[in-house]
Design an enzyme around this catalytic site. Structure first.
Site, PDB file in Angstrom:
ATOM      1  N   CYS A  99     -20.279  30.715   1.446  1.00  0.00           N
ATOM      2  CA  CYS A  99     -20.269  30.743   2.912  1.00  0.00           C
ATOM      3  C   CYS A  99     -19.147  31.636   3.427  1.00  0.00           C
ATOM      4  CB  CYS A  99     -20.118  29.333   3.461  1.00  0.00           C
ATOM      5  SG  CYS A  99     -20.023  29.256   5.267  1.00  0.00           S
ATOM      6  N   CYS A 195     -21.191  20.631   5.458  1.00  0.00           N
ATOM      7  CA  CYS A 195     -21.716  20.347   6.792  1.00  0.00           C
ATOM      8  C   CYS A 195     -23.192  20.012   6.776  1.00  0.00           C
ATOM      9  CB  CYS A 195     -21.463  21.527   7.729  1.00  0.00           C
ATOM     10  SG  CYS A 195     -22.164  21.295   9.382  1.00  0.00           S
TER      11      CYS A 195
END
Length: 378
Positions: A99, A195
């Site tokens: 990410c 998340c």
């Protein structure tokens, strides 16, 4: 609205809030940008809307412009699909590393430059220095919060355009700054976990994308102990979630994962937390990434981490012709896991790293049919 010189990635957390505050105090023309990296389906606990509201509030207190960008499509294709493929292959990936490389320091950087900014800033606990004509990635001052492990895939282009304003702060000091500055996030708890999983049960979430097959749990001698719900739900060294009750003739002690036979859907366990089957002295990586663009030498000594927040371990690194590395540790390492990140350090400097491909742990080597030889780096 003036063109910002720096765009701060505001996540709605206290770290990025103080990063923005520090730059604002310096009189820099800045703006905040909130990234949505996951299209929440309402069944999890990503709290993206709450985080976005907090980010808006922080920008309001600081009197800086707020921007929003939806990178959920990019996250899906660049990070999440790789995450699923790794689990399907029986490996344990680290999506935070990908990410950072693909979203936060690529798509976010592009978005900031499209706004006219020269640089980006984030709330990571890390530092950047320019030495010897190259940009260097350094650990954060708070070693308990240091995030250089997750940033080791960054290169010269990203570091030249990046600021880490809180990298020189301890977390306790940062909290006091946030409270004294009246930032609405000063008491907000740190986010944990991934998340897109949030507070959901990991197995339930992963099972939506990778249908599981039950299979046998065996001891190292091959005796059936119990049944598992899916081999890719587990990682080496894991204790929790095995749900092995009392086994006749066995001690009432915990069991630990010591091997995964993905092809035959078998999980191997042992009651020795430090089982020799979990110990590795050598590992083979995939192609390595070097922060400065090149390794220090073809063979060199340094320290390494094979898991986040693991103590540094002394090792010797051999760079292979194909760009991968083989690593020999001074002492055996427990539960070195394929798919996780090997990150290399020279003191406070993060040199780079690679994805772990294979180890010489006896059972894992046998199950993988590995031809990896420790003699190469002996």
């Amino acid at each position: 609205m003036s063109t910002p010189r720096i765009v701060v990635g505001v996540s709605g957390g206290v770290d990025s809030s103080v990063a923005a505050w520090k730059l604002a105090q310096q009189g820099e023309p800045i703006a905040g940008l909130f990234m949505q990296n996951w299209a929440d389906d309402g069944s999890g606990d990503c709290r993206a809307e709450d985080d976005r509201r907090d980010a808006v509030a922080v920008c309001g207190v600081l009197g800086i412009p707020f921007h929003f960008r939806d990178f959920s499509g990019e996250y899906w294709s660049d990070v999440f699909e790789h995450f699923l493929a790794e689990y399907a292959a029986g490996r344990t990936p680290n999506p935070d590393v990908l990410c950072n490389r693909e979203v936060k320091f690529k798509h976010f950087l592009d978005a900031a430059q499209a706004l006219g900014a020269e640089r980006i800033a984030t709330g990571h606990y890390a530092q950047v220095a320019h030495r010897g004509g190259r940009w260097r990635l350094l650990r954060g001052a708070d070693r308990g919060k240091d995030q250089s492990y997750f940033l080791h895939q960054l290169g010269q282009t990203q570091l030249a355009a990046t600021l880490f304003p809180i990298g020189d702060l301890e977390k306790s000091t940062l909290r006091r700054i946030a409270q004294d500055a009246g930032l609405p996030t000063h008491a907000k708890k740190d986010s944990t976990g991934i998340c897109f999983i949030g507070e959901r049960d990991f197995r339930e979430f992963l099972g939506r994308y990778l249908p599981a097959r039950t299979g046998e749990i065996r001891d190292p001698q091959g005796q059936r102990i119990a049944e598992h719900p899916g081999v890719f739900y587990f990682t080496l060294g894991q204790r929790e979630g095995l749900n092995i009750g009392g086994v006749r003739g066995r001690a009432a002690a915990p069991w630990y994962v010591v091997g995964k036979d993905v092809a035959n859907n078998v999980l191997y366990v042992d009651q020795d937390r430090d089982s020799p089957l979990l110990q590795s002295r050598w590992l083979q990586s995939e192609q390595a990434h070097w922060v400065t663009g090149a390794p220090p030498a073809r063979r060199f000594s340094c320290t390494a981490q094979t898991r986040y927040r693991q103590p540094d371990e002394s090792c010797t690194v051999d760079v292979q012709d194909d760009g991968s590395v083989q690593v020999r540790f001074e002492r055996p390492q427990r539960a070195v896991t394929p798919g996780q990140s090997l990150v290399l350090y020279d003191g406070e400097e993060c040199l780079g790293g690679a994805v772990i491909a294979a180890t010489d742990a006896p059972l894992e080597r046998q199950l993988a049919g590995s031809s990896f030889s420790s003699e190469v780096v002996a």
